[in-house]
Design a protein around this motif. Sequence first.
Motif, mmCIF file in Angstrom:
data_model
loop_
_atom_site.group_PDB
_atom_site.id
_atom_site.type_symbol
_atom_site.label_atom_id
_atom_site.label_comp_id
_atom_site.label_asym_id
_atom_site.label_seq_id
_atom_site.Cartn_x
_atom_site.Cartn_y
_atom_site.Cartn_z
ATOM 1 N N VAL A 156 0.937 -1.540 0.461
ATOM 2 C CA VAL A 156 -0.105 0.240 0.166
ATOM 3 C C VAL A 156 0.485 1.182 0.007
ATOM 4 C CG1 VAL A 156 -2.042 1.170 1.008
ATOM 5 C CG2 VAL A 156 -2.165 -1.666 0.852
ATOM 6 N N GLY A 157 0.698 2.035 -1.213
ATOM 7 C CA GLY A 157 1.645 3.301 -1.244
ATOM 8 C C GLY A 157 0.716 4.541 -1.475
ATOM 9 N N LYS A 158 1.292 5.351 -2.341
ATOM 10 C CA LYS A 158 0.826 6.872 -2.504
ATOM 11 C C LYS A 158 -0.778 6.424 -3.524
ATOM 12 C CE LYS A 158 3.842 8.553 -5.766
ATOM 13 N NZ LYS A 158 5.149 8.987 -6.514
ATOM 14 N N HIS A 159 -0.262 5.332 -4.318
ATOM 15 C CA HIS A 159 -1.475 5.330 -5.219
ATOM 16 C C HIS A 159 -2.170 3.685 -4.299
ATOM 17 C CE1 HIS A 159 0.539 7.799 -8.351
ATOM 18 N NE2 HIS A 159 1.446 6.913 -7.861
ATOM 19 N N GLY A 160 -2.470 4.077 -3.077
ATOM 20 C CA GLY A 160 -3.273 2.664 -2.764
ATOM 21 C C GLY A 160 -3.104 0.917 -2.786
ATOM 22 N N GLY A 184 -3.787 1.212 -9.377
ATOM 23 C CA GLY A 184 -5.226 2.185 -9.731
ATOM 24 C C GLY A 184 -4.962 4.060 -9.772
ATOM 25 N N ALA A 185 -5.327 4.200 -11.527
ATOM 26 C CA ALA A 185 -5.152 6.105 -11.046
ATOM 27 C C ALA A 185 -7.183 6.650 -11.618
ATOM 28 C CB ALA A 185 -4.214 6.511 -11.753
ATOM 29 N N TRP A 186 -6.884 8.103 -10.704
ATOM 30 C CA TRP A 186 -7.753 8.193 -11.567
ATOM 31 C C TRP A 186 -7.821 8.687 -12.943
ATOM 32 C CZ3 TRP A 186 -7.542 13.823 -13.921
ATOM 33 C CH2 TRP A 186 -6.223 13.822 -13.741
ATOM 34 N N TYR A 187 -6.534 9.232 -13.596
ATOM 35 C CA TYR A 187 -6.722 9.419 -14.744
ATOM 36 C C TYR A 187 -6.308 8.969 -15.867
ATOM 37 C CZ TYR A 187 -1.939 7.792 -13.189
ATOM 38 O OH TYR A 187 -0.615 7.465 -13.154
ATOM 39 N N ALA A 188 -6.902 7.512 -15.311
ATOM 40 C CA ALA A 188 -6.622 6.298 -16.166
ATOM 41 C C ALA A 188 -8.424 5.926 -16.385
ATOM 42 C CB ALA A 188 -6.026 4.442 -15.584
ATOM 43 N N ASN A 189 -9.215 6.206 -15.538
ATOM 44 C CA ASN A 189 -11.089 5.610 -15.777
ATOM 45 C C ASN A 189 -11.755 6.311 -17.342
ATOM 46 O OD1 ASN A 189 -11.257 4.926 -13.576
ATOM 47 N ND2 ASN A 189 -11.285 6.712 -11.929
ATOM 48 N N PRO A 190 -12.237 4.778 -17.237
ATOM 49 C CA PRO A 190 -12.832 5.427 -18.456
ATOM 50 C C PRO A 190 -13.161 6.880 -18.756
ATOM 51 C CG PRO A 190 -13.484 3.487 -17.338
ATOM 52 C CD PRO A 190 -12.450 3.931 -16.881
ATOM 53 N N VAL A 208 -4.130 1.209 -14.016
ATOM 54 C CA VAL A 208 -5.151 1.111 -14.393
ATOM 55 C C VAL A 208 -6.119 1.520 -13.977
ATOM 56 C CG1 VAL A 208 -4.410 -1.371 -14.965
ATOM 57 C CG2 VAL A 208 -5.476 -0.872 -13.517
ATOM 58 N N GLY A 209 -7.460 1.806 -14.207
ATOM 59 C CA GLY A 209 -9.276 2.258 -13.677
ATOM 60 C C GLY A 209 -8.957 1.471 -12.884
ATOM 61 N N GLU A 210 -9.841 2.983 -11.819
ATOM 62 C CA GLU A 210 -9.623 2.450 -10.574
ATOM 63 C C GLU A 210 -10.637 1.459 -9.968
ATOM 64 O OE1 GLU A 210 -9.467 6.544 -8.184
ATOM 65 O OE2 GLU A 210 -10.330 6.355 -8.984
ATOM 66 N N GLN A 211 -11.772 1.503 -10.585
ATOM 67 C CA GLN A 211 -12.820 0.774 -10.118
ATOM 68 C C GLN A 211 -12.491 -1.008 -10.825
ATOM 69 O OE1 GLN A 211 -15.237 0.866 -9.131
ATOM 70 N NE2 GLN A 211 -14.517 2.925 -8.626
ATOM 71 N N ASP A 212 -11.149 -0.444 -12.290
ATOM 72 C CA ASP A 212 -10.405 -2.055 -12.686
ATOM 73 C C ASP A 212 -8.970 -3.017 -12.207
ATOM 74 O OD1 ASP A 212 -12.458 -2.042 -15.011
ATOM 75 O OD2 ASP A 212 -10.196 -0.546 -16.406
ATOM 76 N N LEU A 213 -8.740 -2.374 -10.988
ATOM 77 C CA LEU A 213 -7.627 -2.398 -9.964
ATOM 78 C C LEU A 213 -8.153 -4.217 -9.433
ATOM 79 C CD1 LEU A 213 -4.192 -1.944 -9.695
ATOM 80 C CD2 LEU A 213 -5.790 -1.379 -7.873
#
Length: 231
Positions: A156-160, A184-190, A208-213
């Motif tokens: 678990v780091g700065k990006h969760g 996961g990252a917000w800027y990789a969301n659909p 990758v998208g936060e929901q896809d992680l």
Amino acid sequence: MQFDDTVRSRRAILGSAAALAAFAVTRSTVGSADRVAPKPVPTPVRRRIFAEPKAASVRAPRGVQPELFDRAIAALDTHGDRVRRRDRIAIADFDAPSSEHRFQFIDLEQGEVTAMLVAHGSGSDPSHSGMLQRFSNEPNSNATCQGAFVTADYYVGKHGRSQRIVGLDSTNDNARSRAIVIHGAWYANPDMIQSHGMLGRSQGCFAVGEQDLPQVFAMLGEGRMIYAGKA
């Protein structure tokens, strides 16, 4: 008279002996003719047993570039001692723009493919065109690096929650020291595609998208290979 009797006795004995001998010879001869000779024991034949021919090369599933797939399979063989789980691989097809589902998770046993969005590094696309222009393994380049990786541990780091990966080739062997990971990252969301026509850029990580992680982590796990490249 006594002499004659003795002679007769001797002749009788000799005659009997001769008769017995003749009978024995005759019986032996007849027995030999009648007896069936035993069949010779066959000498064991040593046959060369050949292994089954290797299965034909695995073909790229539909939607996966054959050249990239072949290179990924070759890398899987090359690094087989370091990739302990070989049922699935992932290919990041950076010929495609970031607006396409270019992170392909391939089930090698079933031939099924699941594709998702993935961002590339800002150093690989300085003008933010949505297309990866170049790879780099250099520290502080913020670029995506190419080649085969093996997935490692989670943290678990700065990006969760994120996952470390290890570069297996000379083109990506700085990945660990560069902190190239999956996160996961917000800027990789659909929704980035809807508003900007492309994803944002990472610092070289597979974002990758936060929901896809969670699904990405489930499909990769630890000890599987990712292959990143262009055909």
